[in-house]
Design a protein around this motif. Structure first.
Motif, PDB file in Angstrom:
ATOM      1  N   ARG A  25       0.646  -1.241  -0.177  1.00 59.76           N
ATOM      2  CA  ARG A  25       0.302   0.096   0.043  1.00 59.76           C
ATOM      3  C   ARG A  25       0.810   1.290   0.050  1.00 59.76           C
ATOM      4  N   GLU A  26       1.981   1.058   0.701  1.00 58.88           N
ATOM      5  CA  GLU A  26       2.867   2.231   0.930  1.00 58.88           C
ATOM      6  C   GLU A  26       3.366   2.588  -0.614  1.00 58.88           C
ATOM      7  N   LEU A  27       3.832   1.491  -1.123  1.00 56.05           N
ATOM      8  CA  LEU A  27       4.355   1.694  -2.582  1.00 56.05           C
ATOM      9  C   LEU A  27       3.374   2.207  -3.565  1.00 56.05           C
ATOM     10  N   ALA A  28       1.949   1.700  -3.742  1.00 53.53           N
ATOM     11  CA  ALA A  28       1.071   2.237  -4.291  1.00 53.53           C
ATOM     12  C   ALA A  28       0.951   3.785  -3.961  1.00 53.53           C
ATOM     13  N   ALA A  29       0.888   4.090  -2.974  1.00 55.44           N
ATOM     14  CA  ALA A  29       0.560   5.564  -2.509  1.00 55.44           C
ATOM     15  C   ALA A  29       1.793   6.354  -3.104  1.00 55.44           C
ATOM     16  N   GLN A  30       3.044   5.808  -3.299  1.00 58.32           N
ATOM     17  CA  GLN A  30       3.936   6.348  -4.135  1.00 58.32           C
ATOM     18  C   GLN A  30       4.074   6.340  -5.347  1.00 58.32           C
ATOM     19  N   CYS A  31       2.942   6.197  -6.145  1.00 56.02           N
ATOM     20  CA  CYS A  31       2.633   5.906  -7.586  1.00 56.02           C
ATOM     21  C   CYS A  31       3.248   4.798  -8.160  1.00 56.02           C
ATOM     22  N   ARG A  32       3.638   3.819  -7.502  1.00 52.31           N
ATOM     23  CA  ARG A  32       4.329   2.705  -8.142  1.00 52.31           C
ATOM     24  C   ARG A  32       3.336   1.738  -8.594  1.00 52.31           C
ATOM     25  N   ASP A  33       3.519   1.214  -9.656  1.00 56.65           N
ATOM     26  CA  ASP A  33       2.268   0.134 -10.477  1.00 56.65           C
ATOM     27  C   ASP A  33       2.370  -1.143  -9.485  1.00 56.65           C
ATOM     28  N   ILE A  34       1.463  -1.244  -8.529  1.00 52.53           N
ATOM     29  CA  ILE A  34       1.342  -2.269  -7.621  1.00 52.53           C
ATOM     30  C   ILE A  34      -0.057  -2.995  -7.990  1.00 52.53           C
ATOM     31  N   ILE A  35       0.122  -4.396  -8.165  1.00 49.29           N
ATOM     32  CA  ILE A  35      -1.106  -5.194  -8.269  1.00 49.29           C
ATOM     33  C   ILE A  35      -1.299  -5.999  -6.918  1.00 49.29           C
ATOM     34  N   GLU A  36      -2.204  -5.839  -6.280  1.00 46.41           N
ATOM     35  CA  GLU A  36      -2.382  -6.216  -4.907  1.00 46.41           C
ATOM     36  C   GLU A  36      -3.250  -7.458  -4.775  1.00 46.41           C
ATOM     37  N   LEU A  37      -2.716  -8.637  -4.451  1.00 46.40           N
ATOM     38  CA  LEU A  37      -3.306  -9.948  -4.239  1.00 46.40           C
ATOM     39  C   LEU A  37      -3.052 -10.470  -2.741  1.00 46.40           C
ATOM     40  N   THR A  38      -3.399  -9.426  -1.793  1.00 42.22           N
ATOM     41  CA  THR A  38      -3.019  -9.915  -0.629  1.00 42.22           C
ATOM     42  C   THR A  38      -4.100 -10.323   0.333  1.00 42.22           C
ATOM     43  N   ILE A  39      -5.216  -9.501   0.175  1.00 38.44           N
ATOM     44  CA  ILE A  39      -6.458  -9.536   1.326  1.00 38.44           C
ATOM     45  C   ILE A  39      -7.513 -10.090   0.724  1.00 38.44           C
ATOM     46  N   GLY A  40      -8.675 -10.710   1.288  1.00 30.87           N
ATOM     47  CA  GLY A  40      -9.530 -11.122   0.894  1.00 30.87           C
ATOM     48  C   GLY A  40     -11.066 -10.180   0.895  1.00 30.87           C
ATOM     49  N   GLU A  41     -10.636  -9.305   0.044  1.00 33.14           N
ATOM     50  CA  GLU A  41     -11.704  -8.143  -0.203  1.00 33.14           C
ATOM     51  C   GLU A  41     -12.522  -8.739  -1.362  1.00 33.14           C
ATOM     52  N   PRO A  42     -13.917  -8.921  -1.211  1.00 30.32           N
ATOM     53  CA  PRO A  42     -14.606  -9.135  -2.310  1.00 30.32           C
ATOM     54  C   PRO A  42     -14.375  -8.331  -3.530  1.00 30.32           C
ATOM     55  N   ASP A  43     -14.774  -8.970  -4.737  1.00 29.80           N
ATOM     56  CA  ASP A  43     -14.430  -8.213  -5.927  1.00 29.80           C
ATOM     57  C   ASP A  43     -15.858  -7.458  -6.411  1.00 29.80           C
ATOM     58  N   VAL A  44     -16.761  -7.233  -5.671  1.00 25.22           N
ATOM     59  CA  VAL A  44     -17.881  -6.408  -5.867  1.00 25.22           C
ATOM     60  C   VAL A  44     -18.109  -5.533  -4.866  1.00 25.22           C
ATOM     61  N   PRO A  45     -18.927  -4.555  -5.136  1.00 23.53           N
ATOM     62  CA  PRO A  45     -19.132  -3.681  -3.776  1.00 23.53           C
ATOM     63  C   PRO A  45     -20.422  -4.095  -3.142  1.00 23.53           C
ATOM     64  N   THR A  46     -20.544  -4.044  -1.986  1.00 24.03           N
ATOM     65  CA  THR A  46     -21.730  -4.414  -1.163  1.00 24.03           C
ATOM     66  C   THR A  46     -23.236  -4.206  -1.954  1.00 24.03           C
ATOM     67  N   PRO A  47     -24.262  -5.053  -2.094  1.00 20.29           N
ATOM     68  CA  PRO A  47     -25.317  -4.948  -2.860  1.00 20.29           C
ATOM     69  C   PRO A  47     -26.124  -3.656  -2.623  1.00 20.29           C
ATOM     70  N   PRO A  48     -26.544  -2.624  -3.329  1.00 19.94           N
ATOM     71  CA  PRO A  48     -27.228  -1.557  -3.136  1.00 19.94           C
ATOM     72  C   PRO A  48     -28.386  -1.760  -2.405  1.00 19.94           C
ATOM     73  N   GLU A  49     -29.132  -2.781  -2.477  1.00 22.73           N
ATOM     74  CA  GLU A  49     -30.544  -3.202  -1.738  1.00 22.73           C
ATOM     75  C   GLU A  49     -29.950  -3.318  -0.343  1.00 22.73           C
ATOM     76  N   LEU A  50     -28.702  -3.820   0.000  1.00 22.61           N
ATOM     77  CA  LEU A  50     -28.341  -3.902   1.637  1.00 22.61           C
ATOM     78  C   LEU A  50     -28.214  -2.359   1.954  1.00 22.61           C
TER      79      LEU A  50
END
Length: 395
Positions: A25-50
């Motif tokens: 995250r620090e490197l990405a904040a420094q504008c480095r081209d980082i592909i993040e494959l670290t944490i289990g964040e869902p790949d879609v937003p929370t459904p709008p109905e919820l």
């Protein structure tokens, strides 16, 4: 100033295990081209109905204090859901609501073990398990999960480590980080050990709705003979792509939840009513996003497996569920942590060292399957090019 015993027991745990993710995250904040494959964040937003359900509840004044057990409507919804899932009658008084699975596990472990006790848990394991076990004063006893057994915890390996101080077996199915799913036979064998030695079974089932085609999920809560010794913890974080809402629960024997209630009330005194209303809707209506995530994560795991096998010396353990795949990097001659740091610095891809999840994973890394397909393909390109560059350097 003096430090308490619990802060000493937890030193070096928690966020310290995620230092490579934070570095990315620090490197990405420094504008480095980082592909993040670290944490289990869902790949879609929370459904709008919820989101709208939570907003509506707030507008309707659902912002007052909650019951210490959790809101009655949500507990009824969870009791009905687990009754249907397990084929056993689950009552609302067997449910306690918490802000997320993590808090539920923390409370449950405090309810089943204490100083001088031991808790058995598969190695590798989710990164916070050691912390919740140490927090209650108990000793964590790792049980190696073997690749040749599909990383499923084996009753024979558990049996070898049971002592007079053992109080609980903590299992994860589907498993994080390996994506393994315990079979009915696995659970029956574990249940027999628990009955023989009078042990609790604590089952983290947060990925139960993300099981890929070809595999099936079963909870030890389904086993009527284990009714008085199984406690399940879960949430809507993964199934409904709602990790930031922090809405989870535990399901256990009525006597256990009654005894745990004063601890829960001392910690939290219930979760927010407007989030409980949203969660009740989520539980009653099911997930509108889980099936899509299952399909995408499964396809990305298959792509990663195929490409690394065909184009590099790296080997993937193909998961049966969840958001991750484990990659064996031993062929590079590097351990998982050194490999992950080198991959980040030289190729701009962030993965988690296997040792963040247990001592048995020295030669492995965990790859998240949670970014969009084009980005994931690019990450595969970089991982393969990096692995082949290492091979040339060694040659």
């Amino acid at each position: 100033m003096k430090r308490t015993a619990i802060t000493r027991r937890l030193a070096g745990l928690g966020g310290a295990k995620w230092d490579l993710h934070l570095r990315a995250r620090e490197l990405a904040a420094q504008c480095r081209d980082i592909i993040e494959l670290t944490i289990g964040e869902p790949d879609v937003p929370t459904p709008p109905e919820l989101v709208e359900a939570a907003s509506d509840a707030m507008r309707q004044g659902r912002t007052a204090y909650s019951s210490g057990r959790g809101e009655a409507g949500l507990r009824r919804a969870l009791a009905e859901h687990y009754t249907q899932r397990t084929g056993r009658e689950i009552a609302a008084d067997q449910v306690l609501c918490f802000p997320g699975t993590q808090t539920a596990l923390f409370a449950v472990l405090l309810g089943v073990a204490e100083a001088g006790d031991e808790v058995l848990v598969g190695d590798p394991m989710y990164a916070t398990y050691e912390g919740v076990i140490r927090a209650c004063g108990a000793t964590m006893v790792p049980v190696p999960l073997r690749p040749e057994n599909g990383f499923r915890i084996a009753a024979a390996d558990i049996a070898e480590r049971i002592t007079s101080r053992t109080r609980a077996i903590l299992i994860t199915t589907p498993h994080n980080p390996t994506g393994a799913v315990l079979t009915t036979e696995d659970l029956e064998a574990i249940g027999q050990l628990a009955q023989l030695h009078d042990l609790w079974i604590v089952s983290d089932e947060v990925y139960a709705d993300l099981v890929f085609d070809g595999s099936s999920f079963r909870s030890p809560l389904s086993h009527s003979g284990l009714a008085e010794r199984v406690i399940v913890a879960s949430s809507i974080s993964k199934s409904h792509a709602a990790p930031g809402f922090r809405s989870g629960w535990c399901i256990g024997p009525g006597e256990f939840t009654r005894n745990l209630l004063p601890l829960s009330e001392s910690m939290l005194f219930g979760n927010q009513p407007f989030i409980a209303d949203m969660t009740e809707k989520a539980v009653r209506e099911g997930s509108s996003v889980a099936s899509g995530m299952r399909d995408r994560f499964s396809a990305r795991a298959a792509l990663l497996t195929r490409r690394l096998a065909d184009e590099s010396r790296l080997a993937v353990h193909q998961p049966q569920a969840g958001m991750f795949a484990m990659v064996n990097v031993a062929a590079t001659g590097m351990n998982g942590r050194d490999y992950a740091l080198d991959l980040l610095n030289r190729a701009g891809v962030a993965v988690m060292p296997g040792t963040s999840f247990g001592a048995t994973m020295t030669g492995w890394v965990r790859v998240a399957l949670t970014i969009e397909d084009d980005g994931f393909n690019t990450a595969c390109d970089r991982i393969i090019a990096h692995a082949n560059a290492i091979r040339e350097d060694v040659a």
